[in-house]
Design a protein around this motif. Structure first.
Motif, PDB file in Angstrom:
ATOM      1  N   ILE A 322       0.840  -1.200   0.000  1.00 12.21           N
ATOM      2  CA  ILE A 322       0.000   0.000   0.000  1.00 12.21           C
ATOM      3  C   ILE A 322       0.874   1.248   0.000  1.00 12.21           C
ATOM      4  O   ILE A 322       1.868   1.317   0.708  1.00 12.21           O
ATOM      5  CB  ILE A 322      -0.935   0.003   1.229  1.00 12.21           C
ATOM      6  CG1 ILE A 322      -1.867  -1.217   1.188  1.00 12.21           C
ATOM      7  CG2 ILE A 322      -1.754   1.286   1.285  1.00 12.21           C
ATOM      8  CD1 ILE A 322      -2.704  -1.398   2.443  1.00 12.21           C
ATOM      9  N   ASP A 323       0.472   2.235  -0.802  1.00  9.64           N
ATOM     10  CA  ASP A 323       1.206   3.507  -0.883  1.00  9.64           C
ATOM     11  C   ASP A 323       0.475   4.644  -0.186  1.00  9.64           C
ATOM     12  O   ASP A 323       1.101   5.542   0.370  1.00  9.64           O
ATOM     13  CB  ASP A 323       1.454   3.878  -2.346  1.00  9.64           C
ATOM     14  CG  ASP A 323       2.290   2.834  -3.056  1.00  9.64           C
ATOM     15  OD1 ASP A 323       3.526   2.856  -2.887  1.00  9.64           O
ATOM     16  OD2 ASP A 323       1.712   1.986  -3.766  1.00  9.64           O
ATOM     17  N   VAL A 324      -0.838   4.641  -0.249  1.00  7.62           N
ATOM     18  CA  VAL A 324      -1.660   5.633   0.449  1.00  7.62           C
ATOM     19  C   VAL A 324      -2.741   4.881   1.214  1.00  7.62           C
ATOM     20  O   VAL A 324      -3.494   4.097   0.629  1.00  7.62           O
ATOM     21  CB  VAL A 324      -2.319   6.639  -0.521  1.00  7.62           C
ATOM     22  CG1 VAL A 324      -3.196   7.626   0.248  1.00  7.62           C
ATOM     23  CG2 VAL A 324      -1.258   7.388  -1.323  1.00  7.62           C
ATOM     24  N   LEU A 325      -2.816   5.120   2.519  1.00 10.10           N
ATOM     25  CA  LEU A 325      -3.748   4.405   3.380  1.00 10.10           C
ATOM     26  C   LEU A 325      -4.654   5.396   4.092  1.00 10.10           C
ATOM     27  O   LEU A 325      -4.182   6.375   4.675  1.00 10.10           O
ATOM     28  CB  LEU A 325      -2.977   3.563   4.405  1.00 10.10           C
ATOM     29  CG  LEU A 325      -3.792   2.820   5.464  1.00 10.10           C
ATOM     30  CD1 LEU A 325      -4.697   1.776   4.815  1.00 10.10           C
ATOM     31  CD2 LEU A 325      -2.860   2.163   6.482  1.00 10.10           C
ATOM     32  N   VAL A 326      -5.966   5.135   4.052  1.00 12.90           N
ATOM     33  CA  VAL A 326      -6.950   5.980   4.717  1.00 12.90           C
ATOM     34  C   VAL A 326      -7.761   5.113   5.681  1.00 12.90           C
ATOM     35  O   VAL A 326      -8.433   4.169   5.253  1.00 12.90           O
ATOM     36  CB  VAL A 326      -7.896   6.665   3.715  1.00 12.90           C
ATOM     37  CG1 VAL A 326      -8.852   7.611   4.445  1.00 12.90           C
ATOM     38  CG2 VAL A 326      -7.110   7.420   2.651  1.00 12.90           C
ATOM     39  N   LEU A 327      -7.702   5.436   6.975  1.00 10.57           N
ATOM     40  CA  LEU A 327      -8.386   4.658   8.010  1.00 10.57           C
ATOM     41  C   LEU A 327      -9.552   5.444   8.589  1.00 10.57           C
ATOM     42  O   LEU A 327      -9.530   6.670   8.616  1.00 10.57           O
ATOM     43  CB  LEU A 327      -7.417   4.313   9.145  1.00 10.57           C
ATOM     44  CG  LEU A 327      -6.098   3.632   8.785  1.00 10.57           C
ATOM     45  CD1 LEU A 327      -5.227   3.510  10.028  1.00 10.57           C
ATOM     46  CD2 LEU A 327      -6.354   2.261   8.192  1.00 10.57           C
ATOM     47  N   LYS A 381       9.893   1.722   8.045  1.00  9.57           N
ATOM     48  CA  LYS A 381      10.102   0.509   7.247  1.00  9.57           C
ATOM     49  C   LYS A 381       9.481   0.640   5.859  1.00  9.57           C
ATOM     50  O   LYS A 381       9.830  -0.123   4.954  1.00  9.57           O
ATOM     51  CB  LYS A 381       9.477  -0.697   7.963  1.00  9.57           C
ATOM     52  CG  LYS A 381       9.969  -0.914   9.379  1.00  9.57           C
ATOM     53  CD  LYS A 381       9.196  -2.051  10.039  1.00  9.57           C
ATOM     54  CE  LYS A 381       9.565  -2.193  11.517  1.00  9.57           C
ATOM     55  NZ  LYS A 381       8.758  -3.254  12.180  1.00  9.57           N
ATOM     56  N   HIS A 382       8.556   1.574   5.713  1.00  6.86           N
ATOM     57  CA  HIS A 382       7.856   1.771   4.432  1.00  6.86           C
ATOM     58  C   HIS A 382       7.905   3.252   4.060  1.00  6.86           C
ATOM     59  O   HIS A 382       6.899   3.958   4.167  1.00  6.86           O
ATOM     60  CB  HIS A 382       6.407   1.287   4.534  1.00  6.86           C
ATOM     61  CG  HIS A 382       6.253  -0.107   5.053  1.00  6.86           C
ATOM     62  ND1 HIS A 382       6.517  -1.225   4.285  1.00  6.86           N
ATOM     63  CD2 HIS A 382       5.898  -0.572   6.285  1.00  6.86           C
ATOM     64  CE1 HIS A 382       6.298  -2.316   5.009  1.00  6.86           C
ATOM     65  NE2 HIS A 382       5.926  -1.946   6.223  1.00  6.86           N
ATOM     66  N   PRO A 383       9.050   3.750   3.641  1.00  8.50           N
ATOM     67  CA  PRO A 383       9.195   5.199   3.366  1.00  8.50           C
ATOM     68  C   PRO A 383       8.279   5.713   2.255  1.00  8.50           C
ATOM     69  O   PRO A 383       8.050   6.920   2.164  1.00  8.50           O
ATOM     70  CB  PRO A 383      10.674   5.330   2.981  1.00  8.50           C
ATOM     71  CG  PRO A 383      11.100   3.956   2.580  1.00  8.50           C
ATOM     72  CD  PRO A 383      10.290   3.004   3.401  1.00  8.50           C
ATOM     73  N   HIS A 384       7.767   4.818   1.428  1.00  9.06           N
ATOM     74  CA  HIS A 384       6.875   5.226   0.344  1.00  9.06           C
ATOM     75  C   HIS A 384       5.451   5.461   0.828  1.00  9.06           C
ATOM     76  O   HIS A 384       4.628   6.035   0.107  1.00  9.06           O
ATOM     77  CB  HIS A 384       6.833   4.130  -0.720  1.00  9.06           C
ATOM     78  CG  HIS A 384       6.214   2.850  -0.223  1.00  9.06           C
ATOM     79  ND1 HIS A 384       6.906   1.975   0.591  1.00  9.06           N
ATOM     80  CD2 HIS A 384       4.981   2.319  -0.384  1.00  9.06           C
ATOM     81  CE1 HIS A 384       6.119   0.947   0.894  1.00  9.06           C
ATOM     82  NE2 HIS A 384       4.953   1.143   0.321  1.00  9.06           N
ATOM     83  N   THR A 437       2.614  12.290  15.316  1.00 10.24           N
ATOM     84  CA  THR A 437       2.941  11.076  14.559  1.00 10.24           C
ATOM     85  C   THR A 437       3.087  11.405  13.081  1.00 10.24           C
ATOM     86  O   THR A 437       2.794  12.522  12.641  1.00 10.24           O
ATOM     87  CB  THR A 437       1.850  10.002  14.726  1.00 10.24           C
ATOM     88  OG1 THR A 437       0.667  10.396  13.988  1.00 10.24           O
ATOM     89  CG2 THR A 437       1.475   9.817  16.200  1.00 10.24           C
ATOM     90  N   GLY A 438       3.495  10.427  12.306  1.00  9.56           N
ATOM     91  CA  GLY A 438       3.586  10.587  10.860  1.00  9.56           C
ATOM     92  C   GLY A 438       2.271  10.298  10.166  1.00  9.56           C
ATOM     93  O   GLY A 438       2.194  10.380   8.937  1.00  9.56           O
ATOM     94  N   VAL A 439       1.241   9.976  10.925  1.00 10.88           N
ATOM     95  CA  VAL A 439      -0.097   9.726  10.377  1.00 10.88           C
ATOM     96  C   VAL A 439      -0.844  11.058  10.332  1.00 10.88           C
ATOM     97  O   VAL A 439      -1.019  11.708  11.363  1.00 10.88           O
ATOM     98  CB  VAL A 439      -0.873   8.697  11.222  1.00 10.88           C
ATOM     99  CG1 VAL A 439      -2.260   8.462  10.624  1.00 10.88           C
ATOM    100  CG2 VAL A 439      -0.100   7.390  11.312  1.00 10.88           C
ATOM    101  N   LYS A 440      -1.279  11.467   9.144  1.00 13.21           N
ATOM    102  CA  LYS A 440      -1.959  12.751   8.993  1.00 13.21           C
ATOM    103  C   LYS A 440      -3.446  12.615   9.309  1.00 13.21           C
ATOM    104  O   LYS A 440      -4.057  11.578   9.056  1.00 13.21           O
ATOM    105  CB  LYS A 440      -1.791  13.277   7.566  1.00 13.21           C
ATOM    106  CG  LYS A 440      -0.355  13.612   7.197  1.00 13.21           C
ATOM    107  CD  LYS A 440      -0.280  14.174   5.780  1.00 13.21           C
ATOM    108  CE  LYS A 440       1.147  14.530   5.401  1.00 13.21           C
ATOM    109  NZ  LYS A 440       1.219  15.082   4.022  1.00 13.21           N
ATOM    110  N   LEU A 441      -4.001  13.686   9.831  1.00 19.07           N
ATOM    111  CA  LEU A 441      -5.433  13.721  10.116  1.00 19.07           C
ATOM    112  C   LEU A 441      -6.184  14.260   8.904  1.00 19.07           C
ATOM    113  O   LEU A 441      -5.927  15.382   8.455  1.00 19.07           O
ATOM    114  CB  LEU A 441      -5.710  14.607  11.333  1.00 19.07           C
ATOM    115  CG  LEU A 441      -7.188  14.770  11.710  1.00 19.07           C
ATOM    116  CD1 LEU A 441      -7.786  13.435  12.134  1.00 19.07           C
ATOM    117  CD2 LEU A 441      -7.352  15.818  12.809  1.00 19.07           C
TER     118      LEU A 441
END
Length: 490
Positions: A322-327, A381-384, A437-441
């Motif tokens: 996965i390259d772009v993940l939306v939760l 671990k997944h810089p992309h 975090t590196g997870v964007k809102l």
């Protein structure tokens, strides 16, 4: 002959005077420039680049004339050519035709050419001169990119846009579930389709399917969440294809284990690939956003361990693809859903005994923080990988819930408001989980809150009498805006 001889000395004396005058001016100019460079006081008087842009037309013309004269005087005779615009570090300014053109230059945008010089070699100096005056050249696209990076897309207002919707509500049958296509229902008012979200202080990039596919070439975008995540997934598929049938799009669900299980009615998700750019868009059903594990694999009717501190197994298995993940998660966190699904809360691999966590709101918050924290640990671990947590989609039930007479009868857009000015997210749980975090809102809560007219409401054909859907949205509709904001950030 005599006349010529008589005039000769006078001519020589006049030339000598010209040369002397020239040398005097040259020496004075040299001393002035040298003193200016050496003296902090004088140097401080030199207008900055920004100040130079703000000069009046008259001052601009005078400055331009003065600097050109000094530049000419300091250049050797052999270099008197317009092709050499700088000598000894002194810029030669092009005056674009005097005060009138200077005024035009003053009011023109940064990236716009303020004059067209066609004669001689001066035309080749136009761009260099703009760089001297305006500083480092920046393209419009770069300026927009930098501005959008700092843009708060959650602040802004809804505006009417006759170019909407982005796809037909009658079409997109290939991707859009009939239960969410309000054009196929009894609804008669479709003004809700004509609204566009306008963030404050920045332009949101216009969505185009071709641009999305190019940007996501050889990449995979995954939605993981509940039915609102599924709506966002179907919305994006309609947006990419403009609602048209696309027979060349491949079903690649098997690559991700998204198949109908034995005895099931539908798979746990869908995955489609656009061959032209090798772009994959998928959705995986995970309403609680935590790992669910049957306590007895041989008996599907037995209870499930709901591991609050473990992300869904799907993510652990396929995150590398996965390259772009939306939760997203939220609306399944209630006692009724837990009992109906036979979910039992687990923490640390054993049944939860912490009473604070056992509270539904606390359990949801604990799970969101756990999953986001795990994702943040995986980013090195997944810089992309780019990850987004989408804030909760608001409900608009009035005078009850979905099963107790709750309704959302309004059909007039912006009747309860159209603008969002708050700085902080209305979803405090999501905001606190992603902070640091590196997870964007992906903050869509407040901007969706003022769109109570956009729900399916009472118009669903198969709805039971007195039951309204004030949770899910009509498509085309509000979830399209969620995807536009997402597109602007990837």
């Amino acid at each position: 002959m005599r006349l010529r001889m008589k005039l000769g000395p006078y001519k020589l004396r006049w030339k000598a005077k010209e040369l002397s005058l020239f040398l005097i001016v040259l020496v004075c100019a040299t001393i002035l420039i040298w003193t200016w460079n050496k003296s902090p006081v004088l140097t401080s008087l030199l207008p900055s680049k920004n100040q130079l842009l703000q000069l009046s037309p008259a001052h601009f013309s005078f400055t331009c004339f003065t600097m050109n004269i000094i530049g000419i005087l300091l250049r050797p005779v052999s270099s008197f050519s317009t092709s050499n615009s700088q000598h000894l570090g002194i810029p030669i300014l092009i005056c674009y035709g005097g005060a009138e053109e200077a005024a035009k230059h003053k009011h023109s945008p940064k990236g716009e050419k303020t004059g067209v010089v066609k004669s001689g070699s001066i035309s080749t100096q136009t761009e260099e001169t703009k760089n001297v005056i305006l500083g480092e050249k920046t393209s419009e696209q770069e300026e927009k990119r930098v501005a959008n990076q700092a843009c708060n897309y959650a602040k802004g207002k809804w505006v009417i846009d006759d170019k909407r919707p982005l796809y037909s509500g009658f079409g997109c049958k290939q991707w859009l579930a009939p239960m969410w296509a309000c054009r196929l229902m009894r609804r008669q008012d479709f003004a809700f389709e004509k609204l566009r979200w306008q963030p404050n202080g920045c332009e949101m990039e216009e969505f185009e399917g071709s641009k999305f596919l190019k940007r996501m070439q050889d990449k995979t975008l995954a939605f993981v969440g509940d039915s609102l995540g599924r709506q966002q997934f179907q919305s994006l598929m309609c947006m990419i294809t403009a609602g048209k049938d696309s027979s060349n799009v491949l079903d690649v669900g098997k690559e991700y284990g998204l198949v109908i299980p034995p005895g099931g009615k539908r798979p746990n998700g869908w995955a489609y690939r656009f061959p032209s750019t090798n772009t994959t868009v998928l959705y995986y059903w995970s309403s609680s956003l935590c790992d669910l594990e049957p306590l007895n694999v041989k008996d599907p009717h037995i209870e499930y361990a709901m591991h609050l501190d473990r992300p869904p197994a799907f993510l652990r298995q396929f995150l590398h693809k996965i390259d772009v993940l939306v939760l997203n998660t939220g609306h399944h966190w209630n006692r009724g859903k837990l009992r109906a699904n036979r979910w039992v809360m687990y923490v640390g691999g054993v049944p939860n005994t912490n009473r604070k966590i056992a509270d539904m709101g606390s359990a949801k918050n604990f799970t969101i923080h756990s999953t986001v924290k795990w994702l943040d640990s995986q980013l090195p671990k997944h810089p992309h990988l780019k990850t987004f947590y989408r804030s909760i989609s608001p409900r608009h039930f009035v005078n009850g819930d979905w099963n107790s007479g709750g309704s959302c009868d309004n059909t007039t857009p912006m009747s309860i408001g159209k603008e969002v000015l708050q700085e902080e997210s209305s979803d405090h749980s999501a905001a606190s989980a992603t902070r640091g975090t590196g997870v964007k809102l992906l903050d869509i809560t407040a901007l969706s809150q003022v769109r109570d007219e956009g729900h399916i409401s009472r118009f669903r054909i198969t709805a039971s009498p007195g039951v309204q859907d004030c949770l899910h949205w009509c498509l085309p509709g509000v979830p399209d805006t969620w995807n536009e904001i997402l597109f602007a950030q990837i």
